[in-house]
Motif scaffolding. Sequence first.
Motif, mmCIF file in Angstrom:
data_model
loop_
_atom_site.group_PDB
_atom_site.id
_atom_site.type_symbol
_atom_site.label_atom_id
_atom_site.label_comp_id
_atom_site.label_asym_id
_atom_site.label_seq_id
_atom_site.Cartn_x
_atom_site.Cartn_y
_atom_site.Cartn_z
ATOM 1 N N LYS A 57 -41.346 29.107 7.745
ATOM 2 C CA LYS A 57 -42.624 28.931 7.041
ATOM 3 C C LYS A 57 -43.824 28.872 7.975
ATOM 4 N N ARG A 59 -44.462 26.030 9.427
ATOM 5 C CA ARG A 59 -44.954 24.747 8.900
ATOM 6 C C ARG A 59 -45.139 23.738 10.029
ATOM 7 N N SER A 144 -41.905 24.235 -0.675
ATOM 8 C CA SER A 144 -42.149 25.490 -1.383
ATOM 9 C C SER A 144 -41.850 26.661 -0.436
ATOM 10 N N ASN A 146 -42.987 29.465 0.618
ATOM 11 C CA ASN A 146 -44.062 30.379 1.006
ATOM 12 C C ASN A 146 -44.355 30.195 2.489
ATOM 13 N N SER A 152 -47.952 28.900 -3.426
ATOM 14 C CA SER A 152 -46.509 28.721 -3.588
ATOM 15 C C SER A 152 -45.930 29.855 -4.434
ATOM 16 N N HIS A 234 -54.632 25.177 1.964
ATOM 17 C CA HIS A 234 -53.487 25.537 1.150
ATOM 18 C C HIS A 234 -53.851 26.590 0.128
HETATM 19 MG MG MG Z 1 -45.889 23.652 -0.232
#
Ligand code: MG
Length: 339
Positions: A57, A59, A144, A146, A152, A234
Amino acid sequence: TLKWIIQDDEDYNSQAINQAAALLKQGQTVAFPTETVYGLGADATNSAAVLKIFEAKGRPQDNPLIAHVATLEQLTKLVDNIQPYVKKLIDTFSPGPITYVLPSNGVCAENVTAGLSTIGVRIPDHPVAQALLRNCDIPIAAPSANISGKPSPTTAYHVFEDLQGKIAGILDGGATGVGVESTVIDCTEAIPTILRPGGITVEQLQSVVGDINVDPALVSATERPKAPGMKYRHYSPEVPLWLVQGTSLEIQQVIDKEQANGVKIAVLASASTAKQLRAEEIFSLGDNMNEIAAHLYDALRKYKSSDVDLIVCEAFSEVGIGQAVMNRLKKAASKYMEN
Ligand code: MG
Ligand code: TXA
């Protein structure tokens, strides 16, 4: 070599579920449908598997993941101290679109919680997610599915667009239903606090526990949010989005002014407002707030910079699920115009 696994039989006891569960048990990452959005799953007790989620991701490592389980019995194995009001919330809203932040007992790998002493736990209600979790019989960490920062995914194709080449499989169970993520509620204190509005509304929660706090960061832009993920940008579409509050006439004036400068515009609005507006592209999100929530992320993903220069989106009233929808739209928007 991504495995696109289609779950389409009626008893949810198929080859597809077995295949996806086998990959997860081997320490691989698999995207799967829940009633809110698609999640990117990995064995929550295996830190190497969990690390693959963060890598796929892109992330930030300080943003904790939600642990998904099929039953209350499995949930209690991951946490300490469930206060009586939490039992009441779980009885009423789970399985469903709600995540409880509770004291972690350390069963899940440390990178699931990003080193916090608490863990977010959720029992999803989607039949495919339920079948998968029961088959695995381990907690599945899943954000999620994405790329970080993007809207998402509400379909398997959205997941494919973002994560092909980066994950082992997609379990395709069709479009998700609710369309916005679960409500995240901190249940570590005597009075619970909503950290992220979502599929279960504040009004629903109040009807069960009465007193509820809302994270001040959800109301004021200068407060630091308690859910680490809420501080990041986001849900960003590929082209800028203006969120416009006002009558159809006022929204049309914004559109007309930009069009006069040669700006190509896509409009997102409720069905009734959409009928009254003119622009290059008009996308009706639906007749009511539940439909609007269900179609929101597909709409945010639809318009590319090759199609239009600007998305103009109607602002909605912040009651019920409208609170979650507006929370996401305000994060997606580069400009919020209040008339
Ligand atoms: Mg998320
Ligand atoms: O509907 C959903 O919740 C979906 C599906 C797949 O279940 N999942 C999801 O996960 O939206 P994610 O990672 O995209 O968002 C989780 C949010 C983040 O804002 C994160 O910071 C917060 O929950 N969170 C997770 N664990 C937490 C904790 N221990 N304390 C505070 N916030 C936490």
